[in-house]
Motif scaffolding. Sequence first.
Motif, mmCIF file in Angstrom:
data_model
loop_
_atom_site.group_PDB
_atom_site.id
_atom_site.type_symbol
_atom_site.label_atom_id
_atom_site.label_comp_id
_atom_site.label_asym_id
_atom_site.label_seq_id
_atom_site.Cartn_x
_atom_site.Cartn_y
_atom_site.Cartn_z
ATOM 1 N N THR A 169 41.535 41.034 40.321
ATOM 2 C CA THR A 169 41.048 39.699 40.627
ATOM 3 C C THR A 169 42.097 38.664 40.261
ATOM 4 O O THR A 169 42.871 38.847 39.311
ATOM 5 N N THR A 170 42.149 37.596 41.043
ATOM 6 C CA THR A 170 43.049 36.481 40.752
ATOM 7 C C THR A 170 42.261 35.250 40.282
ATOM 8 O O THR A 170 42.822 34.149 40.215
ATOM 9 N N ASN A 171 41.006 35.462 39.969
ATOM 10 C CA ASN A 171 40.158 34.366 39.487
ATOM 11 C C ASN A 171 40.556 34.027 38.052
ATOM 12 O O ASN A 171 40.461 34.855 37.152
ATOM 13 N N VAL A 172 41.004 32.796 37.829
ATOM 14 C CA VAL A 172 41.511 32.398 36.510
ATOM 15 C C VAL A 172 40.411 32.403 35.455
ATOM 16 O O VAL A 172 40.705 32.468 34.257
ATOM 17 N N THR A 173 39.150 32.308 35.870
ATOM 18 C CA THR A 173 38.069 32.342 34.893
ATOM 19 C C THR A 173 37.930 33.723 34.253
ATOM 20 O O THR A 173 37.295 33.854 33.212
ATOM 21 N N GLU A 174 38.545 34.723 34.854
ATOM 22 C CA GLU A 174 38.492 36.073 34.314
ATOM 23 C C GLU A 174 39.876 36.537 33.860
ATOM 24 O O GLU A 174 40.221 37.713 33.948
ATOM 25 N N SER A 175 40.643 35.583 33.358
ATOM 26 C CA SER A 175 42.017 35.887 32.959
ATOM 27 C C SER A 175 42.092 36.810 31.753
ATOM 28 O O SER A 175 43.151 37.371 31.470
ATOM 29 N N GLN A 176 41.002 36.981 31.026
ATOM 30 C CA GLN A 176 41.007 37.861 29.859
ATOM 31 C C GLN A 176 40.624 39.293 30.199
ATOM 32 O O GLN A 176 40.705 40.174 29.335
ATOM 33 N N SER A 177 40.234 39.541 31.438
ATOM 34 C CA SER A 177 39.822 40.888 31.813
ATOM 35 C C SER A 177 41.043 41.750 32.125
ATOM 36 O O SER A 177 42.121 41.248 32.452
ATOM 37 N N ALA A 178 40.826 43.059 32.035
ATOM 38 C CA ALA A 178 41.932 43.999 32.232
ATOM 39 C C ALA A 178 42.330 44.131 33.691
ATOM 40 O O ALA A 178 43.420 44.629 33.982
ATOM 41 N N ASP A 179 41.495 43.707 34.621
ATOM 42 C CA ASP A 179 41.815 43.829 36.040
ATOM 43 C C ASP A 179 42.223 42.489 36.643
ATOM 44 O O ASP A 179 42.090 42.268 37.841
ATOM 45 N N TYR A 180 42.749 41.585 35.806
ATOM 46 C CA TYR A 180 43.187 40.268 36.269
ATOM 47 C C TYR A 180 44.690 40.279 36.533
ATOM 48 O O TYR A 180 45.471 40.940 35.832
ATOM 49 N N CYS A 181 45.095 39.538 37.547
ATOM 50 C CA CYS A 181 46.520 39.321 37.815
ATOM 51 C C CYS A 181 46.703 37.917 38.371
ATOM 52 O O CYS A 181 45.990 37.524 39.312
ATOM 53 N N LEU A 182 47.610 37.175 37.779
ATOM 54 C CA LEU A 182 47.870 35.818 38.247
ATOM 55 C C LEU A 182 48.326 35.855 39.703
ATOM 56 O O LEU A 182 49.207 36.633 40.069
ATOM 57 N N LYS A 183 47.733 35.009 40.514
ATOM 58 C CA LYS A 183 48.020 35.023 41.942
ATOM 59 C C LYS A 183 49.495 34.753 42.220
ATOM 60 O O LYS A 183 50.097 35.353 43.131
#
Length: 228
Positions: A169-183
């Motif tokens: 996910t590129t959603n910044v609200t979930e930036s602490q999750s392990a499946d996050y990546c900055l767009k």
Amino acid sequence: MGSADPEAQGIASPPPPSYDSIFGELKAQKQQSDGMVDYAKRATSKCCGKVVGVVAIVIMVIFFLALGLALPIAEIVIGSKYLYDCPAERYLTIYLIVSGVFSIISGCTSGGSKAASRNDSDEDDSSSKKSGCCNSLVGSFLIAWLIAGTVWVTKMVECQGTDRSDCFTTNVTESQSADYCLKLVYDFTYWDIMAKWIMLGVFVVLGTCCCCVLCCVYCCTDKSSEGD
């Protein structure tokens, strides 16, 4: 009184000035001028032409250096600044940093080897062979690293809607999750890799066309020589 002709008096005329330097050219302009004013015009025009040529060469060198270093520097900056902002695939930022560093090293070593070969053209070519081997190793590593980066970035699939299985996910609200990546990281890495593959493909196509042309020229020359 008219000036005596040196050839009529049996006196050999002096050799023409050397044109290898600006001083020789200015001397030639002085001999060809009709007076001080004409000489000043000729000398000014010649010097301005030389200055414009040198400035144009310097601008072209700076432009191509900036163009060649812009992408590696951008890779290093983005990879270092957002090093921990893509936990979904932590190798993306590492790929950017390593690719940028080795691209700069490759450019510096190739430029240094060309300069050394010009200065030491009469010496043993062992140093040029070593630099050529080093450039080949760095180039091979960059290609292998490009393949690795392609694998890392293409296996990533962005989540669609509420489905969060095997995606990032590129959603910044979930930036602490392990499946996050900055767009920004994902988009820059993706297009960086695609641009490199496009340039590599263009070089391969151009090289193949050049080889085909050379083969055709060789065959035609061989046939014409047999006919003769």
